[in-house]
Design a protein around this motif. Structure first.
Motif, PDB file in Angstrom:
ATOM      1  N   ALA A 215       1.002  -0.860   0.099  1.00  0.00           N
ATOM      2  CA  ALA A 215       0.037   0.341  -0.269  1.00  0.00           C
ATOM      3  C   ALA A 215       0.913   0.970  -0.354  1.00  0.00           C
ATOM      4  CB  ALA A 215      -0.363  -0.035   1.346  1.00  0.00           C
ATOM      5  N   ALA A 216       1.872   0.993   1.162  1.00  0.00           N
ATOM      6  CA  ALA A 216       2.781   2.443   1.196  1.00  0.00           C
ATOM      7  C   ALA A 216       3.809   2.584  -0.822  1.00  0.00           C
ATOM      8  CB  ALA A 216       4.164   1.750   2.374  1.00  0.00           C
ATOM      9  N   GLY A 217       3.578   1.129  -1.416  1.00  0.00           N
ATOM     10  CA  GLY A 217       4.576   1.390  -2.541  1.00  0.00           C
ATOM     11  C   GLY A 217       3.358   1.831  -3.059  1.00  0.00           C
ATOM     12  N   GLN A 218       1.999   1.413  -3.652  1.00  0.00           N
ATOM     13  CA  GLN A 218       1.415   2.052  -3.938  1.00  0.00           C
ATOM     14  C   GLN A 218       1.018   3.395  -3.828  1.00  0.00           C
ATOM     15  OE1 GLN A 218      -0.547   0.370  -6.910  1.00  0.00           O
ATOM     16  NE2 GLN A 218       0.368  -1.269  -6.649  1.00  0.00           N
ATOM     17  N   LEU A 390      -4.166   1.553  -6.206  1.00  0.00           N
ATOM     18  CA  LEU A 390      -3.562   2.147  -4.567  1.00  0.00           C
ATOM     19  C   LEU A 390      -5.069   2.124  -3.409  1.00  0.00           C
ATOM     20  CD1 LEU A 390      -2.091   3.953  -2.595  1.00  0.00           C
ATOM     21  CD2 LEU A 390      -2.649   6.082  -3.464  1.00  0.00           C
ATOM     22  N   ALA A 391      -6.253   2.426  -3.996  1.00  0.00           N
ATOM     23  CA  ALA A 391      -7.238   2.203  -3.271  1.00  0.00           C
ATOM     24  C   ALA A 391      -7.280   0.330  -2.783  1.00  0.00           C
ATOM     25  CB  ALA A 391      -8.470   2.324  -4.577  1.00  0.00           C
ATOM     26  N   GLY A 392      -7.223   0.007  -4.301  1.00  0.00           N
ATOM     27  CA  GLY A 392      -6.898  -1.387  -3.589  1.00  0.00           C
ATOM     28  C   GLY A 392      -6.187  -2.360  -2.763  1.00  0.00           C
ATOM     29  N   ALA A 393      -5.024  -1.864  -2.820  1.00  0.00           N
ATOM     30  CA  ALA A 393      -3.592  -1.700  -2.361  1.00  0.00           C
ATOM     31  C   ALA A 393      -4.623  -1.858  -0.381  1.00  0.00           C
ATOM     32  CB  ALA A 393      -2.459  -1.275  -2.513  1.00  0.00           C
ATOM     33  N   GLU A 394      -4.860  -0.308  -0.479  1.00  0.00           N
ATOM     34  CA  GLU A 394      -5.438  -0.038   1.384  1.00  0.00           C
ATOM     35  C   GLU A 394      -6.259  -1.061   1.841  1.00  0.00           C
ATOM     36  OE1 GLU A 394      -6.173   3.910   0.776  1.00  0.00           O
ATOM     37  OE2 GLU A 394      -4.169   4.613   1.112  1.00  0.00           O
TER      38      GLU A 394
END
Length: 667
Positions: A215-218, A390-394
């Motif tokens: 998530a941070a990377g995204q 990013l939303a999916g990673a979060e």
């Protein structure tokens, strides 16, 4: 006259004829016949039950258990009874059994009802019913046969109950073994589950960490894609400007290449001229070098002195220095011109290549401008997609955190489950086949009997022997006094003859009583075959009993005459029911219990038991003492009876009615 002489006189009277002798022998045989025949007939009646006919009727329809097994207990009961040969069993139908019982062909009938097996299995469906056995008897043929039938039914009941209990216990223990095995497998599976859950938890922890990092990377990538989109737009704009400004580049580079080629050609000509000048300088220098070598000799040949030669050489050396320097300059300049020509050629070549490449470059710039426009559009789409990523990673990070928390609970629960199942499996019994069989047998028959007897009769006949021996000795004395006289009254000639006459009237029957006791003892021991723990002491005690009973009957008849004989018969009957020879005296009614403690036959039976069975003889001294007391009391009674006769005779003499030999009335 002494008591012994009176006894001998009485014995001679009892044997003074053949009939008397035969009668005496018969009286001696009465106790042994009575005791011997009765004990012989009843020595061990239970050993001959195999000849007692009995019928078993099997109406049991059987049943099918839940596991499909067929249960037919009725046939097993009948088969077991017939094979055991405890009785003369006959398996017949109901009609034949009823006829046989009515006609006396069967002592009793055992009926196994139709629902016997079903009732035995009824506990399995939680509707338990008692399985009943029916016993039909006919007391008009024999009362004890019905009693024996009741005992047989009890044995069959115990056997069937034990069999059913063993079967149920075996199934229960087998189920425990299965449960133990399945719990072991479950514990193994739970252990594997715990290992897998632990691994899954470790993986979920890594997933949580990785998803957070993702998530941070995204997030960083989203920022980068935003910058990329912005940069792509700037690149597209710059390339569009570059494209518009490089449209004239191919023509300009073509002109540049033509000019460069002209310069290169001119430089080549200049370089060639320089090479020619350098070659001339080199030849001049070489000529001067050769002159320097020949000049000294030629000057010397011309007549110059050494000093003059040295002076000339010095001058020529000074003149040569500028020439050498000029030659060096020519050589250096020629080399520079060569390099300049080479460089001009390379510049011309490069210009030509540039002119050629500028055409492709301009085309490439056109394409790059078009591509940068596409790149800008793609960067826009990438930026939009990255924002979604990013939303999916979060969301992935949040789900991974929840998954890790759940797997942590599963890990703990699986470990607890594995431990609990292992502990449970350890606590569930896992008996071997031999242990299951032994435990099932114990559950089927949980109570055993360890018999330890201080004294054991050994058989039914031996158990009754003390009672019938005592009774036989009483009957022997009673029979004997049908012929013997209790008092020889003619021997009572004085008051001093009272005691000898009483003792003499007792001693003669005692001698015959000894013969009765000895013969009865021998018949019971050797002919009937009843074992005696202390045979010789028992014979001595029987002699004492015979002496006592003779004294009692003697005393009663001496005092009461024929009424005394009747009273002796009544006393025998009373003692027969109160002596406790068959059932324990404690089971008697209260009045008979009181008589038990008083009458002599009770102590005769008790002493004979102690000596026959070998039990503790704690009461033997009391038994002997009571019998001696009864014997002494009876002799006192017979002496009193003799004294009464003496007084009557004396009274008769006083009144003139005395007979021959009557004692004269003292002065």
């Amino acid at each position: 006259m002494t008591a012994v002489r009176i006894a001998l006189t009485e014995l001679r009277r009892l044997t003074d004829s053949t009939f008397a002798k035969v009668a005496l022998v018969a009286m001696v045989l009465v106790p042994s016949l009575y005791a011997g025949l009765y004990l012989y007939a009843n020595k061990d009646p239970y050993a001959h039950l195999d000849g007692l006919p009995a019928a078993v009727v099997v109406q049991d329809r059987g049943t099918t258990l839940a596991d499909g097994q067929r249960l037919q207990v009725g046939d097993e009961v009948a088969s077991t009874l017939v094979k055991a040969h405890d009785l003369d069993w006959h398996e017949v139908d109901a009609a034949k059994a009823a006829d046989g019982l009515r006609e006396g062909d069967y002592a009793f009938v055992l009926v196994v009802p139709e629902t016997f097996s079903a009732d035995l299995a009824s506990s399995a469906d939680f509707t338990p019913r008692r399985a009943m056995l029916e016993i039909d008897t006919n007391d008009s043929t024999n009362y004890l046969a019905g009693t024996i039938g009741d005992r047989v039914v009890e044995q069959v009941q115990d056997s069937v109950a034990a069999q059913v209990s063993r079967t149920a216990a075996g199934q229960l223990l087998g189920g425990l073994s299965t449960i133990h095995a399945q719990l072991g497998e479950a514990a193994t599976g739970a252990g594997q589950l715990a290992t897998g859950a632990s691994d899954a938890h470790a993986g979920s922890t890594r997933l949580r960490t990785g998803s957070a990092q993702l998530a941070a990377g995204q997030k960083d990538l989203a920022a980068g894609t935003a910058q990329l989109s912005s940069g792509a737009h700037e690149l597209s704009s710059g390339l569009a400007t570059l494209d518009s400004r490089t449209d004239a580049l191919p023509a300009q580079t073509a002109k540049l290449a033509a000019g460069a080629r002209q310069v290169a050609d001119g430089n080549a000509e200049v370089a060639a001229a320089g090479r020619r000048a350098a070659a001339a300088g080199s030849r001049l220098t070489s000529g001067l070098d050769a002159l320097d070598k020949e000049l000294p000799a030629r000057l010397a040949a011309a007549g110059l002195t050494d000093e003059q030669v040295s002076a000339v050489l010095a001058e020529t050396s000074q003149l040569r220095a500028p020439i050498t320097e000029a030659n060096g300059t020519l050589q250096s300049t020629s080399n520079d011109l060569d390099r300049l020509s080479t460089g001009a050629d390379q510049v011309a070549d490069g210009a030509e290549q540039l002119a050629t490449a500028s055409v492709g470059l301009e085309s490439a710039i056109d394409k790059a401008a078009a591509g940068s426009a596409s790149l800008a559009k793609g960067a826009d789409r990438l930026d939009s997609g990255q924002r979604k990523a990013l939303a999916g990673a979060e969301q992935l990070s949040s789900g991974a955190t929840a998954l890790d928390s759940g797997l942590a609970k599963i890990d703990t629960g699986a470990a607890t489950l594995g431990t609990s199942l292992a502990d449970g499996a350890a606590k569930v019994p896992n008996p071997t086949a031999a242990q299951r069989k032994a435990v099932a047998q114990t559950i089927g028959a949980p109570v055993g009997i360890s018999s330890d007897s201080l004294a054991k009769a050994g058989s039914y006949g031996a158990g009754l022997a003390p009672f019938f021996l005592a009774l036989a000795l009483w009957i022997g004395g009673f029979t004997l006094f049908t012929r013997a006289r209790p008092l020889v009254e003619e021997a009572i000639t004085s008051r001093w003859a009272v005691l000898p006459v009483a003792l003499g009237g007792w001693l003669a029957p005692v001698v015959i009583g000894f013969a009765q006791a000895l013969l009865t003892w021998a018949v019971v021991r050797f002919a009937v075959g009843i074992d005696m723990a202390h045979p010789w002491q028992m014979l001595g005690f029987m002699l004492l009993v015979s002496m006592t009973f003779m004294a009692i009957i003697h005393g009663l008849m001496a005092r009461l005459g024929d009424s005394g004989q009747f009273l002796a018969l009544i006393l025998m009957v009373v003692q027969l029911v109160s002596a406790g020879g068959t059932f324990p005296w404690q089971t008697l009614p209260g009045p008979l219990q009181a008589l038990h403690h008083v009458l002599p036959m009770s102590y005769a039976v008790d002493g004979l038991r102690a000596l026959a069975y070998g039990g503790p003889g704690l009461h033997l001294g009391l038994d002997v003492a009571v019998l001696l007391a009864w014997g002494a009391g009876a002799l006192v009674l017979s002496t009193a009876a003799a004294h009464r006769v003496h007084r009557a005779r004396r009274q008769a003499f006083v009144t003139g009615a005395g007979g021959v030999g009557a004692e004269p009335v003292p002065a």
